[in-house]
Write an enzyme that holds these catalytic residues in place. Structure first.
Site: not given
Ligand code: 5GW
Ligand code: MN
Length: 332
Positions: A283, A325, A193-194, A106
């Protein structure tokens, strides 16, 4: 009366003494550098060569923040650098930058378009950049108009069940992509991160041998408050460290990012074998690596700010902002 007169003279003498001491210490800093930074520098530290672009940094233009680590790495804050000088330097050097970003499940629909569109406005503008988009759904990658010299490559990756694995597998995937594609075309790699949006210049001043970012939540905290992994069974375990770095942005030359990501991947794999997972997954491993292999450049939280922290006078520019988020939707 006599006593009062003497007291007055003593007072004047005291004030004069203070002025002289103040002046001498100012002169000392001007010519010999800040005594604290100076004495903490290890004697074997490798100083930058004379022609290094980072020697143009004005570490004294900001007195409200720390602009240099004890091992001599600059901490990049607005006002310290001349953006045109950096851009000219890197254009002349023929610098080319790879930006890796993962958009799986997603996250693709939710974030990728804004990320890429805003990157075109603010990320290394004027330099050749290739976006490496890692996704499980190549056909859904949005069409974004790119500037001259800028390209986008889609790399299909497998989707992992657990989100923790989605996050952690990035290290291995980046290392592989450096080997197979990036190292032949780019000197530098940035891994982001995206779920973020560019809002102001994120320029060539951020380029360096190995680059790490201060986490917006912790840049004023002390080591005891850093959320390092403290489980002795994990390879990411650390008692103390220099900073808390944010894994949403890291980079450097392809050689050093390759070492960084490979080492983190090894840690993650060892942990898996031992059935442990570090507190903040990749991390935590990145923080361990950067404690043992100090970055050559540190980015201030301007380079990845969260409006949740609130207003901070020292953060004058928000170059990249955390997007909202939607954990309730995304982490199910
Ligand atoms: C989905 C649910 C929980 C955590 C990560 C994901 C997830 C992360 C995903 O379903 N798809 C995805 O492409 N990612 C990649 O991992 C994105 O580039 C995202 O920015 C990166 C790190 O996950 P984040 O951004 O949810 O983690 P935090 O530490 O910024 O909350
Ligand atoms: Mn992130």
């Amino acid at each position: 009366m006599r006593l009062c007169l003497r007291a007055r003279w003593l007072f004047i003498l005291f004030v004069l003494l203070l002025i002289v001491i103040g002046y001498i210490s100012k002169l000392y800093v001007r010519f010999f550098g800040h005594p604290v930074e100076k004495c903490l520098l290890p004697p074997n530290v490798k100083l930058r060569p004379g022609n290094h672009i980072d020697n143009s940094l004005d570490l004294w233009s900001r007195t409200d923040v720390k602009t240099c680590t004890f091992w001599g790495a600059p901490i990049m804050w607005e006002g310290m650098f001349d953006p045109h000088l950096y851009d000219e330097y890197h254009k002349n050097m023929g610098t080319s930058v790879a930006l890796t970003v993962f958009a799986i499940g997603r996250y693709l629909k939710m974030y990728l378009k804004d990320f890429l569109t805003s990157a075109e406005q603010h990320f290394m503008v004027g330099l050749p950049v290739t976006y490496y988009v890692f996704t499980d759904a190549p056909d859904s990658v949005p069409a974004v108009e790119l500037g001259t010299g800028r390209t986008l490559e889609i790399v299909q990756v497998q989707r992992h069940e657990r989100w923790q694995d989605v996050s952690m597998m990035r290290m291995r995937t980046i290392a592989d992509a450096i080997d197979s594609r990036i190292r032949l075309r780019h000197q530098y790699v940035f891994c982001l991160d995206v779920d973020q949006v560019f809002a102001a210049r994120f320029g060539s001043e951020a380029l360096g041998e190995s680059v790490a970012l201060l986490h917006a939540f912790f840049y004023l905290s002390s080591a005891a408050e850093f959320t390092y992994d403290r489980n002795p069974n994990s390879t990411a375990c650390m008692e103390t460290g220099d900073f808390y770095y944010h894994a949403a942005v890291f980079g450097g030359t392809w050689q050093s990012v390759k070492k960084m990501t490979e080492s983190c991947d090894r840690g993650i794999m060892t942990d898996k074998k031992n059935q442990v997972e570090a507190l903040w997954q990749d991390e935590s491993h990145l923080n361990k690596y950067l404690y043992q292999h100090k970055p050559s450049k540190v980015l201030s939280p301007e380079y990845c700010w969260s409006t949740e922290v609130g207003y901070r006078r020292d953060v004058r520019v928000h170059r990249l902002l955390w997007a909202e988020k939607y954990y309730d939707i995304l982490r199910t």
